[in-house]
Design a protein around this motif. Structure first.
Motif, PDB file in Angstrom:
ATOM      1  N   UNK A 234      53.194  54.350  61.749  1.00 14.91           N
ATOM      2  CA  UNK A 234      53.814  54.560  60.308  1.00 14.91           C
ATOM      3  C   UNK A 234      52.762  55.622  59.493  1.00 14.91           C
ATOM      4  N   UNK A 235      53.669  56.380  58.859  1.00 17.98           N
ATOM      5  CA  UNK A 235      52.931  57.780  58.005  1.00 17.98           C
ATOM      6  C   UNK A 235      53.260  57.254  56.689  1.00 17.98           C
ATOM      7  N   UNK A 236      52.149  56.789  56.081  1.00 18.84           N
ATOM      8  CA  UNK A 236      52.266  56.701  54.335  1.00 18.84           C
ATOM      9  C   UNK A 236      52.527  57.975  53.709  1.00 18.84           C
ATOM     10  N   UNK A 237      53.209  58.010  52.590  1.00 13.31           N
ATOM     11  CA  UNK A 237      53.413  59.235  51.802  1.00 13.31           C
ATOM     12  C   UNK A 237      53.632  58.759  50.323  1.00 13.31           C
ATOM     13  N   UNK A 238      53.393  59.566  49.601  1.00 12.48           N
ATOM     14  CA  UNK A 238      53.235  59.002  48.031  1.00 12.48           C
ATOM     15  C   UNK A 238      54.696  58.929  47.535  1.00 12.48           C
ATOM     16  N   UNK A 239      54.606  57.399  47.064  1.00  7.19           N
ATOM     17  CA  UNK A 239      55.761  57.485  46.121  1.00  7.19           C
ATOM     18  C   UNK A 239      57.188  56.697  47.103  1.00  7.19           C
ATOM     19  N   UNK A 240      57.265  57.253  48.252  1.00  7.16           N
ATOM     20  CA  UNK A 240      58.480  56.793  48.957  1.00  7.16           C
ATOM     21  C   UNK A 240      58.078  56.024  50.231  1.00  7.16           C
ATOM     22  N   UNK A 241      59.010  55.308  50.819  1.00  5.67           N
ATOM     23  CA  UNK A 241      58.592  54.247  52.000  1.00  5.67           C
ATOM     24  C   UNK A 241      58.036  55.154  53.082  1.00  5.67           C
ATOM     25  N   UNK A 242      57.106  54.857  54.051  1.00  9.50           N
ATOM     26  CA  UNK A 242      56.640  55.434  54.981  1.00  9.50           C
ATOM     27  C   UNK A 242      57.776  56.038  56.058  1.00  9.50           C
ATOM     28  N   UNK A 492      45.105  68.742  59.117  1.00 11.04           N
ATOM     29  CA  UNK A 492      46.556  68.741  59.680  1.00 11.04           C
ATOM     30  C   UNK A 492      47.189  67.705  59.898  1.00 11.04           C
ATOM     31  N   UNK A 493      46.948  66.451  59.287  1.00  7.34           N
ATOM     32  CA  UNK A 493      47.740  65.220  59.383  1.00  7.34           C
ATOM     33  C   UNK A 493      49.031  65.440  58.660  1.00  7.34           C
ATOM     34  N   UNK A 494      50.126  64.850  58.993  1.00  4.74           N
ATOM     35  CA  UNK A 494      51.278  64.668  58.423  1.00  4.74           C
ATOM     36  C   UNK A 494      51.197  64.084  56.991  1.00  4.74           C
ATOM     37  N   UNK A 495      51.623  64.619  56.045  1.00  5.20           N
ATOM     38  CA  UNK A 495      51.773  64.064  54.576  1.00  5.20           C
ATOM     39  C   UNK A 495      50.292  63.891  54.106  1.00  5.20           C
ATOM     40  N   UNK A 496      49.436  64.771  54.474  1.00  9.31           N
ATOM     41  CA  UNK A 496      48.024  64.517  54.437  1.00  9.31           C
ATOM     42  C   UNK A 496      47.930  65.248  52.764  1.00  9.31           C
ATOM     43  N   UNK A 497      46.998  64.560  52.104  1.00 16.04           N
ATOM     44  CA  UNK A 497      46.711  65.187  50.629  1.00 16.04           C
ATOM     45  C   UNK A 497      45.112  64.902  50.553  1.00 16.04           C
ATOM     46  N   UNK A 498      44.814  66.096  49.875  1.00  9.73           N
ATOM     47  CA  UNK A 498      43.412  66.258  49.177  1.00  9.73           C
ATOM     48  C   UNK A 498      43.164  65.377  48.148  1.00  9.73           C
ATOM     49  N   UNK A 499      42.169  64.359  47.703  1.00  9.72           N
ATOM     50  CA  UNK A 499      42.163  63.638  46.604  1.00  9.72           C
ATOM     51  C   UNK A 499      40.875  63.982  46.131  1.00  9.72           C
ATOM     52  N   UNK A 500      40.883  63.595  44.800  1.00 10.18           N
ATOM     53  CA  UNK A 500      39.595  63.671  44.284  1.00 10.18           C
ATOM     54  C   UNK A 500      38.726  62.517  44.727  1.00 10.18           C
ATOM     55  N   UNK A 501      37.334  62.188  44.295  1.00  8.30           N
ATOM     56  CA  UNK A 501      36.649  61.034  44.687  1.00  8.30           C
ATOM     57  C   UNK A 501      37.238  59.858  44.089  1.00  8.30           C
ATOM     58  N   UNK A 502      37.651  58.851  44.613  1.00  9.04           N
ATOM     59  CA  UNK A 502      38.006  57.497  44.403  1.00  9.04           C
ATOM     60  C   UNK A 502      36.897  56.538  44.434  1.00  9.04           C
ATOM     61  N   UNK A 503      36.819  55.549  43.206  1.00  6.62           N
ATOM     62  CA  UNK A 503      35.706  54.758  43.341  1.00  6.62           C
ATOM     63  C   UNK A 503      36.307  53.378  43.053  1.00  6.62           C
ATOM     64  N   UNK A 504      35.662  52.399  43.770  1.00  9.35           N
ATOM     65  CA  UNK A 504      35.740  50.934  43.329  1.00  9.35           C
ATOM     66  C   UNK A 504      34.330  50.350  43.201  1.00  9.35           C
ATOM     67  N   UNK A 505      34.395  49.217  42.280  1.00  9.50           N
ATOM     68  CA  UNK A 505      33.282  48.376  42.300  1.00  9.50           C
ATOM     69  C   UNK A 505      33.445  47.015  42.441  1.00  9.50           C
ATOM     70  N   UNK A 506      32.483  46.319  42.735  1.00 11.54           N
ATOM     71  CA  UNK A 506      32.791  44.849  42.798  1.00 11.54           C
ATOM     72  C   UNK A 506      31.623  43.771  42.893  1.00 11.54           C
TER      73      UNK A 506
END
Length: 573
Positions: A234-242, A492-506
């Protein structure tokens, strides 16, 4: 640690004294001076001590009745010493380390005492791990329970592991997995591993028999493996089914290595033969609960082709390592043996054209490790990479790299800080490949439902742990504050995106059952900090022994690896 005992009592009193001596944790100077070993006795103990208050004693007895203690004959087969051998400190310390490397043993100590004949007697004392395996994933988004794993790491005390797992799937049918590992095949330190799974569509199986390289005292290591898998990737992609591509793979390999050189400076030379076939569907689909329908995207159409390779591979390795005993690194307070020094393992393969469909190529993989430090401050780095060069087109593809760098600071008995950085990336992959934030092992906590993916991923984890104490000598408790930061690059990955830095704390609640256990039971409460609809509050349960390996590649990275790379002939736990 090695301990020395001038004399021993008999019967139950002797066993209790041995257990108390072994549990004391006091270091002792070298005790061997070239004496002959005249006796070796093995004493195995369950995880829990039945002492303490009435309530804790009852709980300990109940847990002990439900637990199968490792058989002494199993322990004896692992240790590299025999009656009649010359007593050597290095061999005794290696025996302790080899026993601790087994997933069903929490701690091991050798107690040496002189005898009346001028030789020595050795008592081998081991304490079992709680062998129950139980973990899963719970989220605030339906379905609440996403995954569950249940098993037994030491069935009937016979060094046999049996585990099963279930994972919820949004497509077609849920995933079921089973795994069986025999750690002493035919009463020898050979391993047999059998794995199988039923995927959403299709399934997989894998079989491996090996004599892994676990000590400098060995001079040979070998393995043979085979397996196949089929289903959808499966190849995930934004907002639509993989989107999904059908993918099948079959592989087999056999070979081994010989070791040369002195202890703590070992050269390895060997060879394997391998064969692999990979076939990817040309047309993408969308897998629904009850149907498979064509996908309208053109990104995946004809992207991957069929590959067949038959190779002869040269194996070269060098190892200059010592082991250092530490506590509270990857366990709440349990003992761990970390590698200091360096280790290099390489494979150089050449493709043979045995059939018209076989590809002629050169293939190379590398695993490089460095470690340095003290029990209070330790840094390690491991890098794994591979690449392929086509002999006909002279082009390079199948480039895959991953690695981990970590620093452990343990300034006091109750406090541990960890800085951990992991990188993974693929270029010109020949098989379906995508790195995700949602990957349970390599992604970000709190992003289990994220649809972001790319060709390269960087994750940095900061964690500060504090030991809270014991609960009636049955459990060691700890707490952790942590921060994860990660970024994806499309590559060069299919449906690849450049993201900003994502954070999570816990925060995490940690437990070791019993306190000496190296297996960590953990509950993490993850809070995404820059939520833009691709993350959710998450509660994650885990139950793992993280002390046996410095670096285990995430599953979405291993998907791109060549299956016939013989890592097990190089693996020193």
């Amino acid at each position: 640690m090695l301990a020395i005992c001038a004399s021993a009592a008999s019967g139950q009193g002797e066993d209790r004294n041995l257990a108390d001596t072994s549990s004391a944790g006091s270091a002792a100077p070298p005790v061997c001076h070239g004496e002959i070993i005249n006796r070796i006795d093995v004493h195995t103990y369950p995880p829990f001590d039945a002492g303490g208050t009435r309530f804790s004693a009852r709980l300990a007895r109940l847990a002990t009745n439900l637990h199968s203690t490792t058989r002494p004959s199993v322990v004896k087969r692992f240790i590299p010493i025999r009656v009649g051998d010359i007593c050597e400190d290095f061999r005794l310390r290696e025996a302790e380390r080899i026993l601790r490397a087994q997933p069903f043993i929490a701690d091991a100590n050798l107690i040496v005492s002189p005898d009346s004949a001028g030789g020595v007697d050795i008592d081998v004392v081991t304490f079992d791990e709680v062998s129950l395996v139980l973990d899963g994933t719970v989220t605030s988004k339906a379905p609440i329970i996403r995954a569950l794993r249940l098993g037994e790491e030491n069935l009937s005390g016979s060094a046999l592991a049996v585990t099963g797992a279930w994972q919820n799937s949004n497509f077609y049918r849920d995933i079921f997995k089973a795994r069986v590992v025999e750690y002493q095949l035919f009463g020898r330190p050979y391993q047999l591993s059998l794995q199988g799974s039923r995927n959403e569509i299709g399934g997989s199986w894998d079989a491996l028999v090996s004599h892994p390289f676990i000590t400098d005292l060995q001079r040979t290591s070998w393995r043979a493996s085979a397996g196949s898998s089929s289903g959808y990737v499966y190849f995930t992609r934004a907002k639509i089914p993989p989107a999904a591509l059908q993918f099948t793979r079959a592989y087999a390999d056999a070979g081994g290595v010989l070791a040369f050189g002195r202890t703590r400076r070992i050269f390895l030379l060997g060879a394997t033969v391998s064969r692999e076939r990979e076939r990817t569907g040309r047309m993408p689909v969308v897998v629904l609960d009850s149907a498979v329908v064509p996908d309208t995207s053109s990104v995946l159409v004809g992207r991957y082709t069929e590959h067949r390779t038959s190779r002869v591979n040269l194996l070269l390795g060098f190892r200059r390592l010592t082991y250092m005993e530490v506590r509270s690194f990857d366990a709440v307070e349990g003992t761990q043996d970390v590698r200091t020094g360096m280790q290099l393992a390489t494979l150089i393969g050449r493709g043979l054209k045995l059939t018209d469909l076989d590809e002629r190529d050169y293939f190379m993989s590398t695993d490089l490790y460095f470690g340095h430090g003290t029990p209070s401050s330790f840094a390690g780095l491991e890098f794994m990479g591979e690449r392929r060069r086509d002999m006909d087109t002279h082009s390079t593809d199948g480039v895959l790299a991953s690695g981990r760098g970590a620093w452990y600071a343990h300034p006091g008995r109750k406090h541990t800080s960890i800085i951990d950085a992991e990188f993974s990336g693929g270029w010109d992959q020949r098989v379906p490949f995508q790195l995700k934030f949602a990957d349970r092992e390599g992604g970000l906590r709190g992003y289990g439902s994220s649809d972001l993916a790319g060709g390269r991923r960087m994750v940095v984890r900061l964690e500060d742990r504090y030991r809270l104490g014991h609960v009636r000598q049955l459990t060691a408790l700890g707490a952790a504050l942590w921060l994860d930061a990660g970024r994806l690059w499309a590559g060069d990955a299919p449906f690849g995106v450049n993201t900003n830095v994502k954070y999570a704390a816990g925060i995490g609640i940690l437990a070791a059952i019993p306190p000496r256990s190296r297996r960590m039971w953990r509950v993490d409460f993850a809070f995404p900090l820059n939520d833009r609809g691709d993350s959710k509050f998450e509660v994650r349960f885990t139950n793992h022994d993280f002390t046996r390996w410095f670096w285990r590649e995430p599953g979405d990275v291993q998907t791109g690896r060549e299956r016939a790379i013989p890592n097990s002939v190089y693996n020193w736990p």
